[in-house]
Motif scaffolding. Structure first.
Motif, PDB file in Angstrom:
ATOM      1  N   ASP A   1      76.651  40.593  39.267  1.00 39.78           N
ATOM      2  CA  ASP A   1      76.541  39.944  40.581  1.00 39.78           C
ATOM      3  C   ASP A   1      76.796  40.945  41.706  1.00 39.78           C
ATOM      4  N   PHE A   2      77.753  41.817  41.496  1.00 38.26           N
ATOM      5  CA  PHE A   2      78.064  42.852  42.482  1.00 38.26           C
ATOM      6  C   PHE A   2      76.856  43.766  42.685  1.00 38.26           C
ATOM      7  N   ARG A   3      76.264  44.204  41.584  1.00 35.05           N
ATOM      8  CA  ARG A   3      75.083  45.067  41.675  1.00 35.05           C
ATOM      9  C   ARG A   3      73.932  44.343  42.365  1.00 35.05           C
ATOM     10  N   ARG A   4      73.721  43.080  42.013  1.00 36.01           N
ATOM     11  CA  ARG A   4      72.607  42.320  42.587  1.00 36.01           C
ATOM     12  C   ARG A   4      72.791  42.121  44.094  1.00 36.01           C
ATOM     13  N   SER A   5      74.011  41.870  44.521  1.00 35.50           N
ATOM     14  CA  SER A   5      74.249  41.659  45.949  1.00 35.50           C
ATOM     15  C   SER A   5      74.030  42.944  46.732  1.00 35.50           C
ATOM     16  N   MET A   6      74.423  44.080  46.161  1.00 38.51           N
ATOM     17  CA  MET A   6      74.209  45.352  46.848  1.00 38.51           C
ATOM     18  C   MET A   6      72.725  45.728  46.866  1.00 38.51           C
ATOM     19  N   LEU A   7      71.999  45.365  45.823  1.00 45.70           N
ATOM     20  CA  LEU A   7      70.568  45.622  45.799  1.00 45.70           C
ATOM     21  C   LEU A   7      69.875  44.873  46.936  1.00 45.70           C
ATOM     22  N   ALA A   8      70.260  43.611  47.153  1.00 44.93           N
ATOM     23  CA  ALA A   8      69.666  42.838  48.243  1.00 44.93           C
ATOM     24  C   ALA A   8      69.953  43.493  49.594  1.00 44.93           C
ATOM     25  N   ARG A   9      71.148  44.014  49.762  1.00 40.21           N
ATOM     26  CA  ARG A   9      71.515  44.672  51.018  1.00 40.21           C
ATOM     27  C   ARG A   9      70.776  45.996  51.175  1.00 40.21           C
ATOM     28  N   ARG A  10      70.622  46.686  50.065  1.00 35.35           N
ATOM     29  CA  ARG A  10      69.832  47.925  50.114  1.00 35.35           C
ATOM     30  C   ARG A  10      68.432  47.659  50.631  1.00 35.35           C
ATOM     31  N   ASP A  11      67.809  46.614  50.111  1.00 35.32           N
ATOM     32  CA  ASP A  11      66.435  46.331  50.490  1.00 35.32           C
ATOM     33  C   ASP A  11      66.324  45.897  51.953  1.00 35.32           C
ATOM     34  N   ILE A  12      67.311  45.147  52.444  1.00 38.60           N
ATOM     35  CA  ILE A  12      67.303  44.762  53.861  1.00 38.60           C
ATOM     36  C   ILE A  12      67.319  46.006  54.745  1.00 38.60           C
ATOM     37  N   LEU A  13      68.240  46.927  54.437  1.00 41.77           N
ATOM     38  CA  LEU A  13      68.372  48.115  55.277  1.00 41.77           C
ATOM     39  C   LEU A  13      67.186  49.052  55.103  1.00 41.77           C
ATOM     40  N   ALA A  14      66.721  49.247  53.874  1.00 40.79           N
ATOM     41  CA  ALA A  14      65.595  50.152  53.633  1.00 40.79           C
ATOM     42  C   ALA A  14      64.336  49.677  54.356  1.00 40.79           C
ATOM     43  N   GLU A  15      64.061  48.386  54.272  1.00 35.65           N
ATOM     44  CA  GLU A  15      62.873  47.851  54.947  1.00 35.65           C
ATOM     45  C   GLU A  15      63.010  47.970  56.464  1.00 35.65           C
ATOM     46  N   GLY A  16      64.212  47.718  56.963  1.00 39.95           N
ATOM     47  CA  GLY A  16      64.425  47.818  58.404  1.00 39.95           C
ATOM     48  C   GLY A  16      64.330  49.243  58.916  1.00 39.95           C
ATOM     49  N   LEU A  17      64.879  50.190  58.163  1.00 42.33           N
ATOM     50  CA  LEU A  17      64.791  51.588  58.564  1.00 42.33           C
ATOM     51  C   LEU A  17      63.347  52.078  58.550  1.00 42.33           C
ATOM     52  N   THR A  18      62.597  51.644  57.559  1.00 44.98           N
ATOM     53  CA  THR A  18      61.186  52.013  57.501  1.00 44.98           C
ATOM     54  C   THR A  18      60.439  51.454  58.705  1.00 44.98           C
ATOM     55  N   ALA A  19      60.707  50.202  59.032  1.00 38.07           N
ATOM     56  CA  ALA A  19      60.048  49.577  60.181  1.00 38.07           C
ATOM     57  C   ALA A  19      60.434  50.253  61.490  1.00 38.07           C
ATOM     58  N   ALA A  20      61.653  50.815  61.538  1.00 40.38           N
ATOM     59  CA  ALA A  20      62.111  51.499  62.753  1.00 40.38           C
ATOM     60  C   ALA A  20      61.548  52.903  62.894  1.00 40.38           C
ATOM     61  N   GLY A  21      60.849  53.398  61.850  1.00 44.47           N
ATOM     62  CA  GLY A  21      60.193  54.688  61.961  1.00 44.47           C
ATOM     63  C   GLY A  21      60.787  55.804  61.133  1.00 44.47           C
ATOM     64  N   PHE A  22      61.880  55.532  60.428  1.00 38.05           N
ATOM     65  CA  PHE A  22      62.477  56.551  59.558  1.00 38.05           C
ATOM     66  C   PHE A  22      61.647  56.705  58.281  1.00 38.05           C
ATOM     67  N   ARG A  23      61.692  57.897  57.696  1.00 42.56           N
ATOM     68  CA  ARG A  23      61.249  58.032  56.314  1.00 42.56           C
ATOM     69  C   ARG A  23      62.452  57.730  55.435  1.00 42.56           C
ATOM     70  N   VAL A  24      62.313  56.771  54.547  1.00 37.72           N
ATOM     71  CA  VAL A  24      63.419  56.306  53.719  1.00 37.72           C
ATOM     72  C   VAL A  24      63.273  56.853  52.305  1.00 37.72           C
ATOM     73  N   PHE A  25      64.354  57.451  51.805  1.00 39.59           N
ATOM     74  CA  PHE A  25      64.417  57.867  50.401  1.00 39.59           C
ATOM     75  C   PHE A  25      65.145  56.753  49.643  1.00 39.59           C
ATOM     76  N   GLN A  26      64.395  56.004  48.860  1.00 40.28           N
ATOM     77  CA  GLN A  26      64.951  54.816  48.211  1.00 40.28           C
ATOM     78  C   GLN A  26      66.021  55.223  47.205  1.00 40.28           C
ATOM     79  N   PRO A  27      67.278  54.812  47.389  1.00 36.83           N
ATOM     80  CA  PRO A  27      68.329  55.225  46.459  1.00 36.83           C
ATOM     81  C   PRO A  27      68.269  54.438  45.156  1.00 36.83           C
ATOM     82  N   ALA A  28      68.476  55.143  44.050  1.00 37.40           N
ATOM     83  CA  ALA A  28      68.555  54.486  42.745  1.00 37.40           C
ATOM     84  C   ALA A  28      69.977  54.064  42.429  1.00 37.40           C
TER      85      ALA A  28
END
Length: 397
Positions: free
Chosen positions: A300-327
């Motif tokens: 559950d901890f991993r799943r919740s952090m994954l959801a937060r990762r995706d929120i921030l990654a998508e937002g940073l991409t939309a803001a114009g950053f190049r995002v390196f998707q963390p594993a």
């Protein structure tokens, strides 16, 4: 009489002359001064499990750990650490001779390097690296030799290790490899093939290895965390470092640990006893209970952090950053050059005023500051609505 007087000589030991106030203190102060959302320093904005917090309260009230705990750590926690390593990875450690509790992973790193290095020994470390690595190597009189993780081409690609470069970095003066996986700040998780090559090199050159695995429970997608100590020939030469702070969201408790062969633990404990001696008494009892939580907690901890990762990654991409998707980990590294920027320090110092968000310039994690200049790190270990607010602010860029 010639020579420098005591008052004229710099007060700070010359080994640490290159280290000033950490960037985390500077950027957190900026966040406070400007009211910006702090996505710089890696600490959650919510506490961990309520039952674990209550376990700490219970220990306090019952008088367990209010006085000095045993130097190696309370037996309950050492037993829980050993059980965790066996259950998760099939690694068997003796709680009495092969487990040591420390004041967080930072002390574990410092104590290990101070114990295992002689002045002049070389330490090969993956660059960019957490800033305490460089300071601890310097305190020990060692010489750091960086091997740089390189950004890969392709949308969403991350950073990878060049194994040929790693092998070339090892010399007759190399004493130790300092490995961090999952890796802060890039989010790289070393693959089975990469870890097997590191293990082969360590055995071939008779090297010790210190592995920082504090983000072991934060891996995403197809990535998997594989402790280096599980590879052939590595159990007896690897000092594995873990921590409760990242996994259970109680970073202020400062409970970390070392697992290793008896002679390695003895060496690290010999230094640790003269650093903090002991720490975190009541919290050790709580962490012992935390490590025994069912597998569902960790998932559950991993799943919740994954959801937060995706929120921030998508937002940073939309803001114009190049995002390196963390594993793995709870950090995202970005490239600011698509925004017309190239200096991460200047960008991060201006960002709180420009957009009301704080980030960390990755250049602080590099010996070669130019190599890290265009990269900036954001933390996503925050509540989802905070991340969405931060993303909205960043769109103003």
């Amino acid at each position: 009489m010639t020579g420098m007087t005591s008052t004229a000589r710099p007060h700070l030991n010359r080994r640490l002359a290159e280290f000033g106030t950490t960037i985390f203190a500077e950027m957190s102060a900026l966040a406070t001064a400007t009211g910006a959302i702090n996505l710089g320093q890696g600490f959650p904005d919510t506490d961990g499990p309520e039952e674990i917090r209550e376990a700490a309260v219970r220990a306090l009230r019952e008088g367990r750990g209010n006085q000095y705990p045993p130097g190696p750590g309370i037996p309950e926690l050492r037993t829980a650490i050993a059980a965790h390593q066996r259950r998760r990875y099939g690694l068997s450690y003796d709680p009495d001779t092969e487990v040591l509790v420390t004041a967080g992973a930072t002390e574990a790193i410092a104590a290990a390097l101070l114990a295992l290095l002689e002045p002049g020994d070389e330490v090969v470390a993956l660059e960019p690296y957490y800033d305490s690595y460089a300071a601890s190597i310097a305190l020990a009189g060692g010489r750091r030799v960086p091997v740089t993780l390189r950004p890969q081409t392709g949308e969403g690609s991350g950073f990878r290790l060049d194994l040929d470069e790693l092998r070339a970095a090892v010399t007759d003066r190399t004493r130790l490899l300092l490995i961090n996986t999952p890796h802060n700040p890039t989010g790289t998780v070393l693959t089975r093939a990469e870890l097997a090559a590191i293990a082969e090199l360590a055995v071939e050159r008779d090297l010790l290895v210190v592995t920082d695995e504090v983000y072991e429970h934060l891996v995403f997608g197809d990535a998997e965390h594989l402790p280096l100590a599980t590879f052939p020939g590595m159990r007896e030469r690897t000092v594995t470092i873990g921590s409760a702070g990242k996994t259970f969201s109680f970073t202020g408790w400062k409970v970390g640990w070392v697992t290793a062969a008896p002679e390695l633990v003895t060496a690290v404990r010999s230094v640790k006893q003269f650093l903090t001696y002991v720490s975190s008494g009541p919290f050790q009892y709580a962490v012992a209970e935390a490590l025994a939580l069912p597998d569902s907690y960790f998932e559950d901890f991993r799943r919740s952090m994954l959801a937060r990762r995706d929120i921030l990654a998508e937002g940073l991409t939309a803001a114009g950053f190049r995002v390196f998707q963390p594993a793995g980990t709870y950090f995202i590294t970005t490239d600011i050059r698509p925004l017309g920027e190239k200096d991460g320090f200047a960008f991060c110092r201006a960002l709180p005023e420009r957009a009301g968000v704080v980030a960390i310039p990755n250049a602080v994690f590099y010996d070669d500051r130019e190599a890290g200049a265009p990269f900036v790190r954001f933390a996503f270990c925050k509540r989802e609505h905070v991340l969405r607010d931060a993303v909205q602010r960043l769109r103003s860029l």
